[in-house]
Every structure is written in structure tokens, then in C-alpha cells.
Design a protein around this motif. Structure first.
Motif, PDB file in Angstrom:
ATOM      1  N   ALA A  85      27.111  13.745 -13.410  1.00  0.00           N
ATOM      2  CA  ALA A  85      27.711  14.754 -14.288  1.00  0.00           C
ATOM      3  C   ALA A  85      26.819  15.040 -15.497  1.00  0.00           C
ATOM      4  O   ALA A  85      26.751  16.179 -15.983  1.00  0.00           O
ATOM      5  CB  ALA A  85      29.091  14.297 -14.745  1.00  0.00           C
ATOM      6  N   SER A  86      26.134  14.026 -16.003  1.00  0.00           N
ATOM      7  CA  SER A  86      25.262  14.213 -17.172  1.00  0.00           C
ATOM      8  C   SER A  86      23.807  14.500 -16.796  1.00  0.00           C
ATOM      9  O   SER A  86      22.968  14.698 -17.683  1.00  0.00           O
ATOM     10  CB  SER A  86      25.309  12.953 -18.054  1.00  0.00           C
ATOM     11  N   PHE A  87      23.512  14.517 -15.508  1.00  0.00           N
ATOM     12  CA  PHE A  87      22.124  14.736 -15.081  1.00  0.00           C
ATOM     13  C   PHE A  87      21.763  16.223 -15.197  1.00  0.00           C
ATOM     14  O   PHE A  87      22.539  17.091 -14.812  1.00  0.00           O
ATOM     15  CB  PHE A  87      21.949  14.256 -13.637  1.00  0.00           C
ATOM     16  N   ARG A  88      20.601  16.519 -15.763  1.00  0.00           N
ATOM     17  CA  ARG A  88      20.121  17.892 -15.914  1.00  0.00           C
ATOM     18  C   ARG A  88      18.679  17.973 -15.414  1.00  0.00           C
ATOM     19  O   ARG A  88      17.847  17.117 -15.740  1.00  0.00           O
ATOM     20  CB  ARG A  88      20.169  18.336 -17.386  1.00  0.00           C
TER      21      ARG A  88
ATOM     22  N   PHE B  54      14.115  10.414 -11.979  1.00  0.00           N
ATOM     23  CA  PHE B  54      14.422   8.987 -11.783  1.00  0.00           C
ATOM     24  C   PHE B  54      15.897   8.832 -11.439  1.00  0.00           C
ATOM     25  O   PHE B  54      16.777   9.292 -12.168  1.00  0.00           O
ATOM     26  CB  PHE B  54      14.088   8.200 -13.049  1.00  0.00           C
ATOM     27  N   ILE B  55      16.139   8.207 -10.311  1.00  0.00           N
ATOM     28  CA  ILE B  55      17.509   7.945  -9.855  1.00  0.00           C
ATOM     29  C   ILE B  55      17.612   6.445  -9.573  1.00  0.00           C
ATOM     30  O   ILE B  55      16.749   5.885  -8.871  1.00  0.00           O
ATOM     31  CB  ILE B  55      17.837   8.755  -8.591  1.00  0.00           C
ATOM     32  N   PRO B  56      18.599   5.788 -10.090  1.00  0.00           N
ATOM     33  CA  PRO B  56      18.739   4.348  -9.804  1.00  0.00           C
ATOM     34  C   PRO B  56      18.933   4.084  -8.316  1.00  0.00           C
ATOM     35  O   PRO B  56      19.398   4.941  -7.558  1.00  0.00           O
ATOM     36  CB  PRO B  56      19.971   3.937 -10.618  1.00  0.00           C
ATOM     37  N   CYS B  57      18.544   2.890  -7.924  1.00  0.00           N
ATOM     38  CA  CYS B  57      18.650   2.538  -6.502  1.00  0.00           C
ATOM     39  C   CYS B  57      20.120   2.439  -6.062  1.00  0.00           C
ATOM     40  O   CYS B  57      20.471   2.884  -4.961  1.00  0.00           O
ATOM     41  CB  CYS B  57      17.936   1.214  -6.237  1.00  0.00           C
ATOM     42  N   PHE B  58      20.953   1.875  -6.892  1.00  0.00           N
ATOM     43  CA  PHE B  58      22.373   1.733  -6.524  1.00  0.00           C
ATOM     44  C   PHE B  58      23.190   1.750  -7.806  1.00  0.00           C
ATOM     45  O   PHE B  58      22.667   1.548  -8.912  1.00  0.00           O
ATOM     46  CB  PHE B  58      22.614   0.424  -5.742  1.00  0.00           C
ATOM     47  N   PHE B  59      24.451   2.019  -7.650  1.00  0.00           N
ATOM     48  CA  PHE B  59      25.408   2.016  -8.760  1.00  0.00           C
ATOM     49  C   PHE B  59      26.445   0.927  -8.487  1.00  0.00           C
ATOM     50  O   PHE B  59      26.855   0.714  -7.333  1.00  0.00           O
ATOM     51  CB  PHE B  59      26.086   3.380  -8.894  1.00  0.00           C
TER      52      PHE B  59
END
Length: 255
Positions: A171-174, A155-160
Motif C-alpha cells: 500500500a505504501s510502495f511507490r 527492493f522487495i523483502p524475501c518474505f513477510f
């Protein structure tokens, strides 16, 4: 043996033997060596009136026939009627017999006499599952179908809202690691495939000289006179004829 004055033979040893008493077993043998005589007491046979010698009279035959009709026939055991206990109504033996009409019975008999209808089912089509990831690990063997691939995307957000949040997210994604992958041991084939494929530079950095073909590897000229096999045989003949003639017999006798 000794002789008397009168010339008679006197046998003292014989008298001594006769005077000796007989042993005890001699009497036992004489007593038990004879066969035993058994005296069996026979009872007198009482002959019935049916076993009398001679023919029976007519009166006796009538009496015997009446006796045989009464006593010689097999006895039939008496039939004892066992009363049936009152069965409850829910048992099948207590139910009343079903009464059917004649027309309904005939229809049912005709229906049972006909064979059952053939069950028609649609043709079965087997659907082979599709595995998008099916690598061929060993040459000559079927592909390895990995059911766990491809993995569902994370799951990746659409925008930041800003760049700092995006940097913190990555950086915290694993990525998740399969438990089977932690226990796996790569084969030499997998290790060779994991390395980058090295190719020679194209175009080459220096010209490559042409290889000079051997006499038997020279391609045939463009003509229809020779076949490839005939051209090869022709080259073999030329090589044989180009060699010097050796005459060992001539050199041996004349040189």
C-alpha cells in the motif's frame, strides 16, 4: 574730327588722351615683366695635385700609389674581446663536454642510422552497446535506444511475517518516475500502440459469403496451355466477342 581754315585736320581728342597720366599698373607691369637676372657667385676651383692637367710624373705616381694603399682600402673595425661571465654549474654552457669512447660512439651512430621498428598494435574491435529496450517509434527510422531501461527492480523483502505487513508494504510502495517522462508528450503513434488491438471474432458469429470475382479476376483453370497473362488476354477477347455487333453505316444507309 574737325578741319581748320587751312584745311588741316585737328584731333582734339588725341591731345586729350596724350595729356592723361598713365595708370600705376603700367609701371608695375614694365618692371615685373622682364626675366629675372640672377648673378651667381662661382667659387674658384682649387685643383689638387692629382687633378692637374697633363700626365703625372713617375715620382707623383709612386706617391699616389703609396697614398692609395694607405687610405683607399676599407677600414676594419677593431675586434673587441668581450669577456664571458662565469656561468653557474647548473647551466648547460658551464657543463663539461661529454667524452665518449670510439666504440660506444660508433654503436650509437649505427643505432640512429637504422629506421625505427614498426609499432604493431592489435586490431581494434568496436563493441556495439546492447540496449534491451529499443522501440521503433517512427516507421522508416532507426530504433530509439533508451539507455535508462530496463530500470533496476525495486527492493522487495524475501518474505513477510504476516499478511498485514505485506499489505502495508504494497500500500505504501511507490514506483519512481523519470523526470524526462513527466515532460514527455506522447505522439499519435504511441497513443495508437497503447490501445488494445481489436481483432474480429474467430470463428465469425455468422458465415461470410464468398466474393464473386469479376470477369477479369477469375483465376485461370489448372492447365498448362495458358500463362496468367495469356489467360487474362483470353478473357478480354471473350468479353469483346460477347458484345453485339454494331454496324452504324449499314443502319444509316439501309435501315
Amino acid at each position: 574730327m574737325s578741319f581748320n581754315d587751312e584745311g588741316e585736320v585737328s584731333d582734339k581728342r588725341g591731345f586729350e588722351e596724350e595729356e592723361k597720366p598713365e595708370p600705376s599698373w603700367v609701371a608695375w607691369c614694365e618692371r615685373n615683366s622682364h626675366p629675372i637676372k640672377r648673378h651667381l657667385h662661382r667659387e674658384e676651383r682649387c685643383v689638387t695635385r692629382w687633378q692637374k692637367p697633363g700626365p703625372m710624373k713617375k715620382k707623383e705616381w709612386k706617391h699616389f700609389f703609396q697614398w692609395a694603399l694607405r687610405n683607399a682600402m676599407p677600414k676594419e673595425p677593431p675586434i673587441v674581446e668581450v669577456p664571458i661571465p662565469c656561468a653557474p654549474k647548473y647551466l648547460p654552457c658551464a657543463r663539461e663536454t661529454r667524452k665518449m669512447e670510439m666504440e660506444a660512439l660508433v654503436e650509437k651512430m649505427e643505432k640512429l642510422s637504422k629506421p625505427l621498428e614498426r609499432k604493431s598494435t592489435p586490431k581494434y574491435h568496436s563493441e556495439k552497446p546492447f540496449y534491451p529496450y529499443s522501440p521503433i517509434i517512427v516507421w522508416g527510422k532507426p530504433a530509439h535506444h533508451d539507455k535508462g531501461r530496463p530500470f533496476p527492480p525495486p527492493f522487495i523483502p524475501c518474505f513477510f511475517s504476516n499478511n498485514e505487513l505485506e499489505d502495508d508494504f504494497w500500500a505504501s510502495f511507490r514506483f519512481k518516475v523519470r523526470p524526462a517522462a513527466l515532460k514527455a508528450r506522447p505522439s499519435p503513434r504511441i497513443l495508437s500502440l497503447s490501445k488494445p488491438h481489436v481483432k474480429p471474432p474467430n470463428p465469425p458469429h455468422c458465415p461470410i459469403p464468398k466474393k464473386t470475382p469479376e470477369p477479369l479476376e477469375v483465376p485461370p483453370p489448372k492447365r498448362k496451355k495458358f500463362t496468367p497473362r495469356g489467360w487474362k488476354l483470353h478473357q478480354i477477347r471473350l468479353i469483346y466477342l460477347s458484345k453485339p455487333v454494331s454496324r452504324p453505316e449499314f443502319e444509316y444507309f439501309y435501315m
